[in-house]
Design a protein around this motif. Structure first.
Motif, PDB file in Angstrom:
ATOM      1  N   TYR A  71      87.518 -26.461 -20.939  1.00 29.98           N
ATOM      2  CA  TYR A  71      87.181 -26.140 -22.323  1.00 29.98           C
ATOM      3  C   TYR A  71      85.842 -25.406 -22.327  1.00 29.98           C
ATOM      4  CZ  TYR A  71      86.495 -26.839 -27.377  1.00 29.98           C
ATOM      5  OH  TYR A  71      86.298 -26.655 -28.725  1.00 29.98           O
ATOM      6  N   THR A  72      85.813 -24.244 -22.968  1.00 31.36           N
ATOM      7  CA  THR A  72      84.596 -23.450 -23.025  1.00 31.36           C
ATOM      8  C   THR A  72      84.047 -23.456 -24.441  1.00 31.36           C
ATOM      9  OG1 THR A  72      85.368 -22.030 -21.229  1.00 31.36           O
ATOM     10  CG2 THR A  72      83.572 -21.189 -22.607  1.00 31.36           C
ATOM     11  N   VAL A  73      82.871 -24.024 -24.590  1.00 26.53           N
ATOM     12  CA  VAL A  73      82.229 -24.100 -25.904  1.00 26.53           C
ATOM     13  C   VAL A  73      81.978 -22.675 -26.419  1.00 26.53           C
ATOM     14  CG1 VAL A  73      80.157 -24.822 -27.135  1.00 26.53           C
ATOM     15  CG2 VAL A  73      81.175 -26.332 -25.411  1.00 26.53           C
ATOM     16  N   GLY A  74      82.331 -22.469 -27.683  1.00 26.21           N
ATOM     17  CA  GLY A  74      82.139 -21.158 -28.298  1.00 26.21           C
ATOM     18  C   GLY A  74      83.331 -20.250 -28.177  1.00 26.21           C
ATOM     19  N   THR A  75      84.235 -20.566 -27.256  1.00 27.59           N
ATOM     20  CA  THR A  75      85.441 -19.747 -27.059  1.00 27.59           C
ATOM     21  C   THR A  75      86.702 -20.551 -27.333  1.00 27.59           C
ATOM     22  OG1 THR A  75      84.317 -18.399 -25.399  1.00 27.59           O
ATOM     23  CG2 THR A  75      86.729 -18.323 -25.433  1.00 27.59           C
ATOM     24  N   SER A  76      86.775 -21.749 -26.767  1.00 29.89           N
ATOM     25  CA  SER A  76      87.952 -22.587 -26.930  1.00 29.89           C
ATOM     26  C   SER A  76      87.995 -23.199 -28.329  1.00 29.89           C
ATOM     27  CB  SER A  76      87.956 -23.702 -25.883  1.00 29.89           C
ATOM     28  OG  SER A  76      87.958 -23.181 -24.574  1.00 29.89           O
ATOM     29  N   ASP A  77      89.206 -23.563 -28.724  1.00 27.87           N
ATOM     30  CA  ASP A  77      89.465 -24.202 -30.021  1.00 27.87           C
ATOM     31  C   ASP A  77      90.071 -25.570 -29.735  1.00 27.87           C
ATOM     32  OD1 ASP A  77      90.393 -25.111 -32.441  1.00 27.87           O
ATOM     33  OD2 ASP A  77      91.581 -23.331 -32.910  1.00 27.87           O
ATOM     34  N   TYR A  78      89.373 -26.633 -30.143  1.00 28.56           N
ATOM     35  CA  TYR A  78      89.855 -27.966 -29.758  1.00 28.56           C
ATOM     36  C   TYR A  78      91.234 -28.288 -30.325  1.00 28.56           C
ATOM     37  CZ  TYR A  78      87.805 -29.515 -34.256  1.00 28.56           C
ATOM     38  OH  TYR A  78      87.479 -29.679 -35.581  1.00 28.56           O
ATOM     39  N   SER A  79      91.631 -27.641 -31.402  1.00 28.04           N
ATOM     40  CA  SER A  79      92.959 -27.918 -31.956  1.00 28.04           C
ATOM     41  C   SER A  79      94.078 -27.336 -31.101  1.00 28.04           C
ATOM     42  CB  SER A  79      93.065 -27.380 -33.385  1.00 28.04           C
ATOM     43  OG  SER A  79      92.936 -25.978 -33.407  1.00 28.04           O
ATOM     44  N   ASN A  80      93.737 -26.398 -30.244  1.00 32.31           N
ATOM     45  CA  ASN A  80      94.739 -25.783 -29.369  1.00 32.31           C
ATOM     46  C   ASN A  80      94.451 -25.997 -27.887  1.00 32.31           C
ATOM     47  OD1 ASN A  80      96.323 -24.531 -31.460  1.00 32.31           O
ATOM     48  ND2 ASN A  80      94.676 -23.029 -31.696  1.00 32.31           N
ATOM     49  N   ASP A  81      93.190 -26.192 -27.539  1.00 33.51           N
ATOM     50  CA  ASP A  81      92.795 -26.152 -26.134  1.00 33.51           C
ATOM     51  C   ASP A  81      92.324 -27.500 -25.592  1.00 33.51           C
ATOM     52  OD1 ASP A  81      93.235 -23.336 -26.112  1.00 33.51           O
ATOM     53  OD2 ASP A  81      91.277 -23.041 -27.050  1.00 33.51           O
ATOM     54  N   TRP A  82      92.331 -28.532 -26.407  1.00 35.47           N
ATOM     55  CA  TRP A  82      91.931 -29.861 -25.949  1.00 35.47           C
ATOM     56  C   TRP A  82      93.129 -30.795 -26.099  1.00 35.47           C
ATOM     57  CZ3 TRP A  82      87.152 -31.248 -23.906  1.00 35.47           C
ATOM     58  CH2 TRP A  82      86.949 -32.601 -23.674  1.00 35.47           C
ATOM     59  N   PHE A  83      93.747 -31.153 -24.984  1.00 32.89           N
ATOM     60  CA  PHE A  83      94.932 -32.018 -25.010  1.00 32.89           C
ATOM     61  C   PHE A  83      94.549 -33.367 -25.616  1.00 32.89           C
ATOM     62  CE2 PHE A  83      98.458 -34.464 -23.109  1.00 32.89           C
ATOM     63  CZ  PHE A  83      99.517 -33.599 -23.352  1.00 32.89           C
ATOM     64  N   PHE A  84      95.436 -33.945 -26.399  1.00 37.35           N
ATOM     65  CA  PHE A  84      95.074 -35.121 -27.200  1.00 37.35           C
ATOM     66  C   PHE A  84      94.789 -36.365 -26.363  1.00 37.35           C
ATOM     67  CE2 PHE A  84      99.415 -36.113 -26.368  1.00 37.35           C
ATOM     68  CZ  PHE A  84      99.589 -37.472 -26.598  1.00 37.35           C
ATOM     69  N   ALA A  85      95.260 -36.402 -25.111  1.00 36.04           N
ATOM     70  CA  ALA A  85      95.039 -37.578 -24.266  1.00 36.04           C
ATOM     71  C   ALA A  85      94.736 -37.139 -22.838  1.00 36.04           C
ATOM     72  CB  ALA A  85      96.266 -38.489 -24.282  1.00 36.04           C
ATOM     73  N   GLN A  86      93.711 -37.718 -22.259  1.00 31.51           N
ATOM     74  CA  GLN A  86      93.424 -37.458 -20.844  1.00 31.51           C
ATOM     75  C   GLN A  86      94.183 -38.489 -20.026  1.00 31.51           C
ATOM     76  OE1 GLN A  86      89.301 -37.180 -19.705  1.00 31.51           O
ATOM     77  NE2 GLN A  86      89.797 -36.560 -17.615  1.00 31.51           N
ATOM     78  N   VAL A  87      95.279 -38.051 -19.453  1.00 31.46           N
ATOM     79  CA  VAL A  87      96.197 -38.934 -18.751  1.00 31.46           C
ATOM     80  C   VAL A  87      96.184 -38.603 -17.262  1.00 31.46           C
ATOM     81  CG1 VAL A  87      97.686 -39.355 -20.733  1.00 31.46           C
ATOM     82  CG2 VAL A  87      98.093 -37.351 -19.306  1.00 31.46           C
TER      83      VAL A  87
END
Length: 638
Positions: free
Chosen positions: A499-515
């Motif tokens: 995840y790159t701050v300023g570029t990534s979008d947490y609604s699309n680029d951050w998976f909801f669970a770290q499994v």
């Protein structure tokens, strides 16, 4: 409506309560509901079941020192029957079980008084129970207690849990082999050859229909021929544990209807009620209302009308709380209770120089404890409300006793606890005035990921595997689909999330669970996520602060490293969590907040990386969900 009043017929092995609208038969002295006659149907309950397996109270208990959330299943079977109230307006009857030392190791060391109430002109049945553990009795654990009703599978096929969470349901036969195929755990079953082809290829799992306490006020089943609804209404959360967003089971394939009073679901062993030696305890669970409604032939659409009518009746019950007809002295009336009011304000200098109204704050009275202890407190009563847009709140009809005042505010991390203890008395009216919550804050925000609301709902939830679909959740609550943990490795086959701050979008680029990630040989490995961020300058002195709020964790270890993935962890949570929200299709469990100090020497001007490793890797269902992450610069002092 009937005008004949309430009748009670007492036979040798059973009793019948009848108000001319509904007739309820209970075994005597056991106190199991064996029959409910309503609107021309002789029995709404599954008459193919044994009489003890139609409508009953039960619990799960274990010996002291036991770990986990399971134990011995015990039906609460009365040994003594008593009439408490009998007149034309009301009948209240009691079925009690009294523990003695000869039952040690066989039954939970509790005295239990099950009560059932029928009122004149009321289409339904109320039930509550008084649980008591005496000081001299053995220590033990109580993970769960509830009421269960099993309805006729040939009649009740449509289930409703919420306005948008309702549907026709498969048959219980569809869950059994060869029609059903068990998946990763027994509750989840793939319907491969259901009786009705429309369900083929769907997954059925009772946890897909769980609900937060604040929304769990009415749920049930509808029969369309004739048009009848069977509803469980919970008018108050005071006897439930874990606050307003604790999740509980509702209804599921059976057709089964549950009234959950105590459970460790979405919380784990931390929520298990554990009695110590020399500990006396008493608690009233309920009353709850089992409401029946109907429509004449060729009337309105029963699926709409019966549900809307059930919601209206729920509001009537909520407004009638605390009930004035309950006979037990352990259930205080409204004039024996007190109230508390005030206004919650938030002080966060980074957002505003003025105090911020605690809009939507969850404010509650719960037994005395540490900050946030209400999340896992299970022995006492809790009274919660949600503040208005200006932060004003009022908590009414509070039982007498000692409490702490707790709160948390959506949009801000952390928990609030009022400094002074609250002693509530009958008729007492306490105004705490303006109370100020100062959420954790050292320095200004450099960057943040997510929304601090105690859920992972804002993050990316993938489409389900097409072979593991519940059609109800294709366009809502997508996190409730089965098997989403398997999608992580499919979306990130070669490397973990970056995840790159300023570029990534947490609604699309951050998976909801770290499994975990499954290897080709069937083993699992931990995963390491990266947060890349750029700093134009780094303070020459001082400490940066990384705030990590978790929405849930399940047998997980979170490790934090900065700019060196091979270094010893700067922070390790140790093993945390048995929430099991990943497996049970939840988007949150218990809330956890960690503060990680990052010395300025660990950061550089330019590109930096924070590595978040979840290192536990024994199975597919271990992991965690983030609520919110924030990096703060070192504090400045004027």
């Amino acid at each position: 409506m009937s005008s004949s009043g309430v009748q009670l017929r007492i036979k040798h092995h059973y009793v019948v309560m009848d108000n001319g609208i509904v007739q309820v038969t209970l075994s005597k002295p056991e106190g199991n509901v064996t029959g409910i006659k309503f609107n021309g149907i002789h029995n709404l309950l599954e008459f193919r079941n044994e009489e003890f397996d139609r409508g009953y109270w039960d619990l799960v208990w274990s010996q002291t020192g036991s770990t986990g959330t399971t134990g011995i299943d015990q039906r609460i079977v009365g040994t003594k029957f008593k009439v408490i109230v009998q007149n034309e307006e009301q009948v209240e009857i009691s079925f009690t079980i009294n523990w003695n030392t000869s039952q040690e190791g066989k039954l939970a060391p509790l005295n239990i008084d099950k009560r059932f109430i029928m009122l004149r002109d009321s289409p339904g049945l109320y039930s509550y129970a008084i649980y008591e553990h005496k000081m001299e009795w053995p220590a033990f654990n109580l993970p769960q207690t509830r009421i269960v009703f099993k309805l006729r599978k040939d009649k009740f096929r449509y289930m409703a849990v919420g306005d948008k969470r309702q549907r026709c349901m498969p048959l219980p036969d569809d869950r059994r082999p060869p029609r059903g195929q068990e998946l990763a755990f027994p509750e989840a079953v793939l319907l491969v050859d259901p009786v009705e082809p429309e369900f083929k290829g769907e997954v059925d799992d009772k946890y897909e229909y769980s609900c937060e306490n604040k929304d769990l006020k009415v749920h049930g089943w509808i029969c369309t021929n004739p048009a009848i609804g069977f509803w469980q209404i919970t008018p108050s959360n005071e006897f439930r544990s874990g606050g307003l967003i604790k999740q509980n089971l509702t209804s599921h394939v059976g057709p089964t209807n549950l009234a959950m009073f105590l459970s460790a679901h979405y919380a784990g062993e931390d929520m298990v009620l554990k009695f110590q030696e020399n500990e006396a305890w008493k608690k009233v669970f309920g009353p709850v209302f089992f409401y029946l409604n109907s429509l004449p032939p060729y009337g309105d659409d029963p699926l709409i009308h019966l549900w809307e009518d059930a919601k209206n009746q729920m509001m009537v019950e909520v407004q009638s709380w605390p009930y004035n007809f309950v006979a037990s002295e352990d259930f205080p009336s409204s004039d024996q209770r007190g109230s508390l009011c005030g206004r919650l304000l938030v002080q966060d200098w980074c957002i505003s120089s003025n105090n911020i109204p605690g809009c939507g704050a969850y404010v509650g009275l719960a037994p005395p404890g540490e900050v946030g202890s209400w999340q896992t407190e299970s022995k006492g009563y809790q009274f919660w409300t949600i503040a208005d847009e200006s932060g004003y709140f009022s908590i009414n009809d509070v039982r007498s006793g000692d409490y702490n005042l707790y709160a948390w505010v959506p949009g801000f991390i952390g928990d609030y606890k009022y400094n002074d203890a609250i002693n509530m008395t009958a008729g007492g009216d306490i105004d705490v005035g303006d109370i100020i919550y100062e959420p954790p804050r050292d320095g200004a925000t450099l960057w943040e990921i997510g929304i601090p609301d105690r859920t992972a709902g804002e993050f990316y939830v993938p489409d389900p595997n097409p072979i593991y679909v519940n059609k109800l959740y294709l366009d809502q609550d997508r996190f409730r689909q089965y098997g989403l943990w398997e999608r992580y490795a499919e979306l990130y086959p070669d490397a973990d999330l970056v995840y790159t701050v300023g570029t990534s979008d947490y609604s699309n680029d951050w998976f909801f669970a770290q499994v975990t990630r499954k290897n080709d040989d069937g083993t699992y490995q931990g995963t390491t996520w990266q947060i890349n961020f750029y700093l134009e300058e780094v303070s020459a002195t001082g400490t940066y602060k990384l705030r990590i709020a978790l929405a849930t964790a399940n047998v997980a270890v979170l490790e934090v490293r900065v700019n060196d993935s091979e270094a010893d962890p700067l922070f390790s949570s140790g093993e945390i969590g048995h929430d099991n929200a990943i497996a049970r299709h939840g988007i949150h469990g218990l809330y956890r907040l960690y503060d990680v100090d990052i010395d300025c020497s660990l950061l550089v001007e330019g590109d930096n990386t924070i590595f978040l490793t979840q290192s536990m890797c024994d199975n597919a269902l271990q992991g965690l969900m983030y609520d919110y992450i924030r990096l703060e610069c070192p504090p400045t002092y004027d």
